[in-house]
Design an enzyme around this catalytic site. Structure first.
Site, PDB file in Angstrom:
ATOM      1  N   LYS A  92       0.802  -1.223   0.000  1.00  0.00           N
ATOM      2  CA  LYS A  92       0.000   0.000   0.000  1.00  0.00           C
ATOM      3  C   LYS A  92       0.835   1.272   0.000  1.00  0.00           C
ATOM      4  O   LYS A  92       0.353   2.334  -0.424  1.00  0.00           O
ATOM      5  CB  LYS A  92      -0.938   0.013   1.207  1.00  0.00           C
ATOM      6  CG  LYS A  92      -2.070  -1.003   1.145  1.00  0.00           C
ATOM      7  CD  LYS A  92      -3.162  -0.568   0.189  1.00  0.00           C
ATOM      8  CE  LYS A  92      -4.411  -1.412   0.326  1.00  0.00           C
ATOM      9  NZ  LYS A  92      -5.496  -0.961  -0.565  1.00  0.00           N
TER      10      LYS A  92
ATOM     11  N   SER B  87       1.078  -9.811  -0.443  1.00  0.00           N
ATOM     12  CA  SER B  87       0.838  -8.370  -0.415  1.00  0.00           C
ATOM     13  C   SER B  87       1.067  -7.685   0.918  1.00  0.00           C
ATOM     14  O   SER B  87       1.245  -6.469   0.948  1.00  0.00           O
ATOM     15  CB  SER B  87      -0.595  -8.092  -0.887  1.00  0.00           C
ATOM     16  OG  SER B  87      -1.542  -8.725  -0.058  1.00  0.00           O
TER      17      SER B  87
END
Length: 319
Positions: free
Chosen positions: A52, A303
């Site tokens: 992110k 992720s």
């Protein structure tokens, strides 16, 4: 306007000094288990523990410097909040993050460490997007949503640029952890341009498979919100409008994984790759280990690694 491949290239140059270029990991045990060459992109090694930071940094750097003193507002279950707080701190911007009241404590604490202000909301009874927009309007701040934003999508795509460069081999499949579809969209833009022969797969937790269902239906569908909350990073209500416009023509389809498959992937990553992976960050690896995404040379996005300690202990004990 939806982002383009050129926007991803521009983002890569813009954010390079502010993010970590994570390595590509290989392991013989992984290749043997899958029956293919597998290339792991380990974003738990990113500065805030997830991919992110890429999108948040790109989006905040694109804000007019004259508007930066007014700050930034977003909503997040944790990883985008941490990333926004980190990027804001680097630019000297105030940050307000709206987070679910049941967000993992480890993510709340990490977001606060970057100096952000936090306001909590009820995950089940709040329109989080409307809340963030309202808070931004009250403060005259800039609203940067977690996925449905051109600069966020472009920033996330830098992950796939690095993966293709470092794998040193043509990938014929890429498995991507998917919530609202921002990471998926950034990766899809890159793969369509540089590896059009490869299939890109959205991977979601069972019960939160809105992207897979939407891709099959040809239009956006929502989750009912009743699924298992294990993968807190991926519990989006449905695909973003912008992300779906990017992904629908470029993504092969979607698959979902079970709680047991997620825990197995978390254990595998810990035992063999020596990385801590949170449940939402493990779903793509889970799909590949379970044979739900196949190929001869497979890229796998791991992720995020901001795992709640108690949940991580459950994963290790579930063997």
């Amino acid at each position: 306007m939806t982002p383009s491949f050129a926007d991803v290239l521009a983002a890569a140059t813009r954010i390079a000094p502010h993010i970590r270029r994570t390595p590509v990991l290989r392991h013989p045990a992984l290749d043997a288990a899958v029956g293919a060459a597998v290339f792991i992109k380990p974003e738990p090694l990113q500065r805030t523990g997830s991919f992110k930071l890429r999108g948040a940094t790109n989006a905040l750097m694109r804000i007019d410097p004259a508007l930066r003193p007014r700050g930034v507002v977003t909503h997040s279950s944790g990883n985008h909040g941490q990333a926004t707080a980190c990027a804001a701190a680097a630019l000297g911007m105030p940050a307000l993050i709206a987070m679910p009241a049941d967000a993992p404590a480890v993510k709340v604490a990490a977001t606060r460490r970057w100096g952000a202000e936090i306001t909590f909301f009820d995950r089940h009874n709040t329109d989080r997007h409307a809340l963030a927009v309202s808070l931004a309007e009250q403060r005259g701040a800039t609203h940067v949503p977690p996925f449905d934003h051109a600069d966020v999508i472009a920033g996330q795509g830098t992950l796939a640029l690095e993966l293709l460069e470092d794998a040193g081999q043509q990938l014929d499949a890429l498995a991507v952890c998917t919530g609202g579809g921002g990471l998926l969209g950034g990766c899809a833009l890159v793969m369509a341009e540089l590896a059009p022969y490869a299939q890109v797969w959205a991977v979601e937790p069972e019960g939160w498979d809105d992207y897979g269902r939407s891709l099959r239906a040809g239009h956006r569908l929502e989750n009912d919100g009743q699924g298992d909350g294990l993968c807190d990073a991926l519990l989006s209500k449905g695909p973003g409008e912008m992300t779906f416009a990017v992904n629908a023509p470029r993504v092969a389809g979607g698959v979902s994984v079970t709680r047991a498959e997620v825990f197995a992937a978390m254990r595998f990553a810990f035992e063999h790759l020596k990385i801590v992976v949170e449940p939402g960050g493990a779903v793509a690896l889970a799909a590949v280990l379970a044979g739900k995404v196949k190929g001869s040379a497979i890229g796998v996005v791991v992720s995020g690694g901001n795992a709640d300690p108690a949940v991580f202990a459950q994963a290790l004990a579930a063997a």
